[in-house]
Design an enzyme around this catalytic site. Structure first.
Site, PDB file in Angstrom:
ATOM      1  CD  GLN A   1      -3.249  -0.743   0.488  1.00 49.32           C
ATOM      2  OE1 GLN A   1      -3.457   0.429   0.157  1.00 49.32           O
ATOM      3  NE2 GLN A   1      -4.139  -1.693   0.273  1.00 49.32           N
ATOM      4  CB  VAL A   2       0.206   4.717   0.921  1.00 46.60           C
ATOM      5  CG1 VAL A   2      -0.609   4.670   2.213  1.00 46.60           C
ATOM      6  CG2 VAL A   2       0.935   6.051   0.802  1.00 46.60           C
TER       7      VAL A   2
ATOM      8  CB  CYS B   1       1.203  -0.595   5.561  1.00 51.71           C
ATOM      9  SG  CYS B   1       2.973  -0.262   5.680  1.00 51.71           S
TER      10      CYS B   1
END
Length: 232
Positions: free
Chosen positions: A86-87, A181
């Site tokens: 994810q991020v 995340c």
């Protein structure tokens, strides 16, 4: 006299050489493109490498990343990239290592690869009596529920790129601008906040040693940098 069958000779598993390139402080995109090129052009004769870097501030969204997890990036750029996950945030004071390894040569699978990276991080933190753990289904390393290291990897033709980010002595405020995340309200921490050293070199030396131990590598530091030019 009866013949006695000879025992098969088993060749010892020798440590494999791996070059270590310390890139210093770099923007994210040129390093990303360089490791893509390295992976795309390597073959079975290409040696493994570990790239060590600190990045200027950037949020990266992995292939599973959802824009809604980027809450308020402000002045920090956001890049969509080709790693898993994810991020996350990268910035000064965070140790980033990109293992560019041939898993076939190491004779391990992706799951073992991830576990070995996590164990190297756990053993590194143990050097300063910081007790860390992994979590099922949530790659990375955690201390008391707070994330201290994130993993985001890609495997192409059996070879790895992208890697790990390890919060050493950094400003953690940008993590509040995202759901790290993909987890809302996930806490993050750093080596310094947990009583460990603030010096990047000390942590870098221990982590590289632990990665070498996990993967059976002999590290060969080199001052040569990869081509970090971006395509026109």
């Amino acid at each position: 006299m009866d013949a006695v069958a000879a025992e098969p000779v088993v060749a010892p598993v020798l440590p494999l050489p791996a070059q270590v390139r310390d890139l210093g402080m770099q923007d994210y995109a040129p390093v990303w493109r360089a490791m893509q090129r390295f992976t795309d052009t390597r073959d079975e004769h290409t040696g493994d490498e570990l790239w060590v870097v600190e990045h200027t501030p950037v949020f990266t969204l992995g292939q599973a990343g959802k824009p809604e997890h980027v809450l308020a990036p402000g002045e920090i750029p956001v890049l969509q990239v080709d790693r898993g996950g994810q991020v996350t945030y990268h910035g000064p004071g965070q140790l980033v290592v990109y293992p560019l390894l041939d898993l076939r040569r190491l004779k391990i699978g992706v799951r073992d690869y991830v576990c070995k990276i996590e164990q190297a991080l756990i053993d590194t933190l143990d050097e300063w009596n910081i007790v860390a753990e992994r979590r099922d289904g949530a790659p990375g390393v955690y201390v008391g529920g707070a994330k201290i290291a994130a993993l985001g990897i890609r495997v192409r033709r059996g070879c790895t790129f992208h890697g790990l980010s390890f919060n050493v002595a950094m400003d953690l405020e940008p993590f509040h601008r995202i759901n790290p995340c993909g987890y809302q309200d996930l806490q993050v921490t750093s080596v310094l906040d947990l009583g460990g050293p603030s010096g990047m070199d000390a942590v870098k030396a221990v982590l590289l040693d632990q990665l070498a131990r996990q993967f059976g590598l002999v590290l060969q530091p080199t001052s040569a940098l990869p081509d970090l030019s971006l395509p026109a």
